[in-house]
Design a protein around this motif. Structure first.
Motif, short mmCIF file in Angstrom:
data_model
loop_
_atom_site.label_atom_id
_atom_site.label_comp_id
_atom_site.label_asym_id
_atom_site.label_seq_id
_atom_site.Cartn_x
_atom_site.Cartn_y
_atom_site.Cartn_z
N PHE A 1 0.82 -1.21 0.00
CA PHE A 1 0.00 0.00 0.00
C PHE A 1 0.86 1.27 0.00
CE2 PHE A 1 -4.63 -0.98 1.44
CZ PHE A 1 -4.71 -1.95 0.46
N ARG A 2 2.12 1.13 0.21
CA ARG A 2 2.95 2.33 0.32
C ARG A 2 4.08 2.38 -0.71
NH1 ARG A 2 4.80 3.43 6.18
NH2 ARG A 2 4.67 5.59 5.52
N THR A 3 4.24 1.31 -1.46
CA THR A 3 5.34 1.28 -2.42
C THR A 3 4.82 0.82 -3.78
OG1 THR A 3 5.91 -1.02 -1.95
CG2 THR A 3 7.00 0.66 -0.63
N VAL A 4 5.56 1.18 -4.80
CA VAL A 4 5.24 0.78 -6.17
C VAL A 4 5.77 -0.64 -6.40
CG1 VAL A 4 5.76 1.29 -8.59
CG2 VAL A 4 5.31 3.16 -6.98
N ASP A 5 5.09 -1.41 -7.24
CA ASP A 5 5.54 -2.76 -7.56
C ASP A 5 6.82 -2.71 -8.39
OD1 ASP A 5 6.00 -5.31 -8.37
OD2 ASP A 5 4.13 -5.53 -9.51
N GLN A 6 7.93 -2.97 -7.72
CA GLN A 6 9.22 -3.03 -8.43
C GLN A 6 9.72 -4.46 -8.53
OE1 GLN A 6 11.23 0.29 -5.99
NE2 GLN A 6 12.10 0.56 -8.02
N GLY A 7 8.82 -5.42 -8.35
CA GLY A 7 9.19 -6.81 -8.57
C GLY A 7 9.68 -7.55 -7.35
N GLY A 8 9.74 -6.86 -6.21
CA GLY A 8 10.18 -7.55 -5.01
C GLY A 8 11.63 -8.00 -5.11
N ALA B 1 20.31 -2.96 -9.12
CA ALA B 1 20.31 -2.68 -10.55
C ALA B 1 18.98 -2.03 -10.96
CB ALA B 1 20.53 -3.96 -11.33
N ASN B 2 17.86 -2.51 -10.42
CA ASN B 2 16.58 -1.90 -10.72
C ASN B 2 16.11 -0.98 -9.60
OD1 ASN B 2 15.92 -5.05 -11.95
ND2 ASN B 2 16.09 -3.28 -13.27
N GLY B 3 16.02 -1.57 -8.41
CA GLY B 3 15.47 -0.83 -7.28
C GLY B 3 16.27 0.42 -6.99
N GLY B 4 17.56 0.27 -6.82
CA GLY B 4 18.41 1.40 -6.47
C GLY B 4 18.48 2.43 -7.57
N VAL B 5 18.56 1.96 -8.80
CA VAL B 5 18.71 2.89 -9.92
C VAL B 5 17.44 3.74 -10.11
CG1 VAL B 5 19.01 2.99 -12.43
CG2 VAL B 5 20.56 1.59 -11.04
N ALA B 6 16.28 3.14 -9.91
CA ALA B 6 15.03 3.92 -10.00
C ALA B 6 15.01 4.98 -8.90
CB ALA B 6 13.82 2.99 -9.87
N LEU B 7 15.35 4.58 -7.71
CA LEU B 7 15.33 5.54 -6.60
C LEU B 7 16.37 6.64 -6.81
CD1 LEU B 7 13.47 5.62 -4.13
CD2 LEU B 7 13.43 3.44 -5.30
N ARG B 8 17.47 6.27 -7.42
CA ARG B 8 18.51 7.27 -7.71
C ARG B 8 17.95 8.33 -8.68
NH1 ARG B 8 24.00 5.22 -10.37
NH2 ARG B 8 22.66 5.00 -12.19
N LEU C 1 10.36 -2.10 -14.47
CA LEU C 1 10.01 -0.70 -14.22
C LEU C 1 11.25 0.20 -14.26
CD1 LEU C 1 7.60 0.74 -11.58
CD2 LEU C 1 9.94 1.59 -11.66
N ALA C 2 11.12 1.30 -14.97
CA ALA C 2 12.21 2.28 -14.98
C ALA C 2 11.60 3.67 -14.95
CB ALA C 2 13.08 2.11 -16.21
N ILE C 3 12.27 4.58 -14.25
CA ILE C 3 11.85 5.99 -14.26
C ILE C 3 13.07 6.85 -14.56
CG2 ILE C 3 9.82 5.86 -12.75
CD1 ILE C 3 11.66 6.59 -10.41
N THR C 4 12.81 7.95 -15.23
CA THR C 4 13.90 8.89 -15.49
C THR C 4 13.38 10.30 -15.28
OG1 THR C 4 13.30 8.50 -17.80
CG2 THR C 4 15.46 7.72 -17.11
N GLY C 5 14.14 11.10 -14.62
CA GLY C 5 13.78 12.50 -14.44
C GLY C 5 14.52 13.36 -15.44
N GLU C 6 14.25 14.66 -15.38
CA GLU C 6 15.01 15.58 -16.23
C GLU C 6 16.46 15.64 -15.75
OE1 GLU C 6 13.52 19.61 -16.88
OE2 GLU C 6 11.51 18.72 -16.95
N ALA C 7 16.63 15.48 -14.46
CA ALA C 7 17.98 15.58 -13.88
C ALA C 7 18.78 14.33 -14.18
CB ALA C 7 17.88 15.78 -12.38
N LYS C 8 20.04 14.53 -14.43
CA LYS C 8 20.95 13.39 -14.58
C LYS C 8 21.54 13.07 -13.22
CE LYS C 8 23.43 12.62 -18.88
NZ LYS C 8 23.34 13.82 -19.74
#
Ligand code: FES
Ligand code: FES
Lengths: 165, 750
Positions: B93-100, B108-115, B182-189
């Protein structure tokens, strides 16, 4: 089978539980809702996850009836606290031993009792003292480091006390 | 992957902006705002009124320090020390499904998305600060939640003052996928590695003290008010179903009851020991199905002779058939690997509280979001309606029995209308957990007269690692569901080995055989730590040693001459140098020290993007058959090293777990049941057999995104050991595990 009311001495306090004649000590302890460790691992005295001290000796609480536990019971939480951890616990923290940590009661309670009487153990003696305990996550090398660290700290502590006395 | 659980859908379902979300147990936390979907920055990062930063992660730390590493990555981007970053993990209920927890993809996935999210948050904070301070964003510096104008520390503002408690209200680009994809990217590098201040520093783990002081709350410690204790009743033979159940057999046990849904059977009682007694007392008469399994001695013949179900061939390079037919010298060998058990230190436990208008499941499954979906399907409720809270459990190395317990608890709680806690007994955990599949591997190589490998052909044949899915996203993927009549169609997947060699012609392939039974059975195969990795690489890396022997080459030199990638070469050289490798063909260093024979072996390759080389030094005692891997050297390149301290312990755990599987572990079975059901019948490594030294060489690649470390090392341990045993004894062991009996028998033959 008839239920009976039992008084257990746990971590310095008297605790009342209802048990059957055949209720293992582990299940009686797990009825105390403020206690997390020890854990059920096998119920067969094969792994150590349920280890507590009974009058200072490590016992596998899954394998003795609660009614036989008439002495002082100490669990992992009774061995030391966040403010005053037992040297073995401190060594486990310093070495970051646990992965899942489900096994630690076995290793720490056994190591604490062992180091009480073996001040300067060799690697072989440590391995012998801990033989048979199980860790599925494979933290064994960290365990060996931690026991050696604790032994050193405890030896120093004993020396300091000796000087003071 | 899983059906999208959109926060907005949830929000609409809740009909309010704020819902009360109870945390574990009877504790009811302060109201928590329902979070938006993955395309909203606020789903990932929050700054509290007090300036503390919270990161919301759809993964879970299984005791490998993933939380700390992600906190470091988030802290780095936000210019704050990692200990100021809190993590919310393991709550659907508080987190997005990142595959557990999955495939060593935590960083590789979890940390990089949060970064990416943290970098974007930092950009927005910079913009807001620039406006607030009337200074260009480029002139600002930040640390620990404050931003100031460079050189004018008094012109400052805090993150808390800018956005504390309000949220960013900003979008972030999302690729529309859930789970590992799942991947997310912001404007910021994200920052360049050269600027790192937080990442790459050793950081203490957060979970250790509570585990060591006995205060950590495991899923098995959870007490929900009014809960009943349950034990699932498993059949004595694979495929057997209950014919009749004598409920009167429980009459002496206070409050005990039976629940049956088709062939799913369980007993419940208010007191745990009473549930155990009830499970032993219950009289059931079972059907007598024909034996489901072959004789264990015939397992590998069964695999060889069963009809092929599915075959998959990897990308073909060159024309291996033509090379093999060309008259070049051909070397070939076959290897065998047994079923292995997760055998987590405790049998699985889960608690479920299913109510008419809500459902909460507490589990130690690795895949909380998938579990939530599966439980919702079971209950016939919409996706997103079940809240799954992941708690620490007795170790998990893939798809173990945790998900089965959670589905059983959900089914039972729905039936009895009370919270239900399910826990297995030891023989059920080891006997009935999903197994790592058994397999046979055939390797062939064509070599020229100088020992160069011209063609390589590798074929794995075995049970599918997907007989049940690696998540519990549907009741049919679980024991409880299958017993209750949800029919499962087994999936077919094995995998291909990942070596580091440049061979001009090659073909890698796998073929699956049918499961013994298409429904619930104790030899159903699924994911066990590095699914198929240990099996395939025991074979492939043993085989390359055999090629080295047959061509009179040093195994390290032979591997190196076939490598072209600088990273692969650096890793193998790193391990060989650290180990003090002495050149010569396998067996050349055969050495006797007292009663023991000493040998060295190497194995290397890739896994999950990580590069690994292992050198094992073993002592073999011919009289007892004992193999002791006295020293193990691992060279490890997983890209950027986020937390070297945590990484080392994780690699050590891989080595010891890998040794256990290489030397001791084999599921035993008779014609109808698994007979290795506890630590006496399913032995694992003992501290006596733990290496004296594990040396780890970390090859840090600051500019390469981190890849996984949670499992890849495991896959090369068995081959390194088998190669070392050959070096010591001159005997090649092609069947795992290398138990004392097998070693003695093998040495008798020479
Ligand atoms: S639970 Fe008691 S020894 Fe395993
Ligand atoms: S740390 Fe998981 S079993 Fe020991």
């Amino acid at each position: 089978m008839a239920q009976q009311r039992l008084k257990l001495r746990v971590n310095g306090k008297s605790r009342a539980v209802s048990v059957e004649a055949d209720t293992p000590l582990l299940y009686a302890l797990r009825e105390l809702s403020d206690l997390n460790a020890p854990h059920f691992g096998c119920g067969l005295a094969q792994c150590g996850a349920c280890t507590v001290h009974l009058d200072g000796q490590p016992v596998r609480s899954c394998a003795i009836p609660a009614t036989a536990a008439t002495g002082e019971i100490v669990t992992l939480a009774g061995l030391g606290t966040a403010e005053k951890p037992h040297p073995v616990q401190q060594a486990w923290i310093d070495e970051e031993v646990p992965q899942c940590g489900y096994c630690v009661s076995g290793w720490i309670m056994t190591a604490a009792a062992f180091l009480k009487t073996n001040k300067n153990p060799t690697d072989a003696q440590i391995r012998e003292a801990l033989a048979g305990l199980k860790c599925r996550c494979g933290t064994h090398t960290a365990i060996l480091r931690a026991v050696k660290r604790a032994a050193q700290v405890m030896a120093k502590g004993a020396m300091a006390k000796g000087v003071a006395a | 992957m899983n059906a999208p659980l959109s926060r907005r859908a949830l929000l609409q379902a809740a009909g309010a902006l704020i819902v009360t979300v109870p945390l574990s147990g009877a504790v009811v936390a302060a109201p928590v705002a329902v979070k938006p979907g993955p395309a909203d920055l606020d789903a990932w990062i929050a700054v509290g009124r007090d300036g503390r930063v919270t990161a919301f992660v759809g993964k879970f730390d299984m005791g490998m320090g993933l939380d700390v590493a992600i906190a470091q990555m988030v802290g780095e981007e936000l210019d704050m020390s990692a200990d100021k970053v809190e993590l919310v993990m393991g709550d659907t209920f508080r987190t997005v499904d990142q595959g557990g927890v999955s495939g060593s993809r935590g960083l590789a996935n979890g940390g990089v998305a949060l970064r990416a999210a943290a970098a974007e948050a930092r950009r927005l904070l910079g913009e807001a600060a620039s406006k607030h301070l009337g200074a260009p964003a480029g002139s600002l510096e930040a640390w620990d939640g404050a931003i100031w104008v460079a050189g004018q520390p008094k012109r400052r503002v805090t993150y808390a003052a800018l956005v504390g408690g309000k949220g960013f209200g900003a979008p972030i680009k999302w690729n529309g996928q859930f789970g590992n994809a799942l991947a997310i990217t912001g404007e910021a590098k994200p920052k360049a590695a050269a600027k790192y201040r937080v990442v790459g520093k050793p950081m203490p783990r957060r979970d250790v003290a509570a585990k060591v002081l006995g205060t950590a709350e495991y899923v098995s410690d959870l007490r929900v008010a009014g809960m009943l204790h349950a034990r699932v009743i498993l059949p004595p033979a694979a495929g057997a179903v209950p014919v009749s159940v004598d409920e009167a057999s429980l009459s002496g046990i206070q409050g005990a009851q039976v629940v049956r849904q088709k062939d799913f059977l369980a007993v419940l009682a208010p007191v745990e020991w009473d549930a155990v007694r009830a499970s032993r007392a219950l009289k059931v008469s079972w059907s007598k199905p024909p034996p489901a399994f072959p004789d264990q001695a015939g397992l590998y013949d069964h695999i060889r002779k069963s009809p092929s179900v599915q075959t998959s061939v990897g990308p073909k390079i060159g024309d291996p058939d033509a090379v093999f037919a060309s008259g070049a010298r051909v070397i070939e060998a076959e290897y065998e690997w047994p079923f292995q058990s997760h055998a987590s230190l405790g049998p699985a436990c889960a608690v479920a509280d299913v109510r008419p208008d809500s459902a909460t499941v507490w589990t130690a499954s690795q895949k909380g979001h998938a579990q939530a979906l599966g439980c919702a399907k079971l209950l016939g409720r919409p996706p997103g309606s079940v809240r799954v809270i992941t708690m620490i459990g007795p170790g998990a190395y893939g798809r173990n029995d945790a998900g089965d317990a959670a589905m059983a608890a959900t089914m039972l709680s729905a039936k009895v209308g009370k919270p239900v806690r399910v826990q297995g007994m030891r023989h059920e955990g080891t006997g009935w957990d999903p197994k790592g599949p058994a397999s046979v591997h055939r390797a062939r190589a064509a070599v020229d007269e100088k020992g160069a490998i011209l063609a390589y052909d590798f074929h794995t044949r075995g049970f599918s690692r997907a007989e049940i899915n690696f998540t519990e996203n549907d009741p049919k993927e679980t024991l409880a569901g299958q017993f209750a009549g949800y029919d499962n169609k087994p999936g077919h997947n094995l995998g291909l080995p990942e070596d580091s060699y440049d061979i001009p012609a090659r073909r890698l392939a796998w073929t699956s055989v049918a499961p013994f039974l298409d429904r619930a059975n104790p030899l159903r195969a699924s994911h066990l730590r590095d699914p198929m990795g240990p099996q395939m690489h025991f074979a492939s890396e043993s085989f390359f040693d055999e090629v080295a022997l047959a061509t009179g080459q040093d195994p390290v030199a032979m591997r190196l001459r076939h490598m072209t990638s600088a990273r692969d070469i650096a890793v193998l050289r790193g391990a060989a140098e650290k180990a003090g490798w002495v050149s010569g063909p396998p067996g050349a260093r055969r050495e006797k020290r007292g009663d023991v024979l000493v040998g060295r072996g190497v194995a290397c390759g890739r896994g999950h993007g990580t590069l690994i080389a292992i050198v094992a030094e073993v002592e073999v005692t011919p009289a007892t058959g004992r193999v002791w891997a006295r020293r193990v050297v691992v060279a490890h390149d997983c890209g950027l090293v986020v937390n070297p301290k945590g990484l080392r312990t994780v690699i050590e755990g891989n080595v010891v777990h890998g040794l256990s599987r290489a030397l001791f572990e084999e599921v035993a079975f008779d014609r109808s049941a698994v007979t290795s059901v506890d630590w006496a019948t399913y032995p694992i490594i003992d501290i006596a057999d733990t290496p004296e030294t594990i040396d780890i060489v970390l090859l840090n690649q600051p500019d390469i995104d981190p890849t996984g470390a949670g499992e890849p090392t495991t896959r090369f341990v068995a081959a390194a050991v088998a190669n070392a045993v050959f070096d010591a004894t001159g005997v090649r062991f092609r069947r795992a595990p290398l138990t004392p009996e097998r070693i003695k028998a093998g040495l008798r033959k020479v």
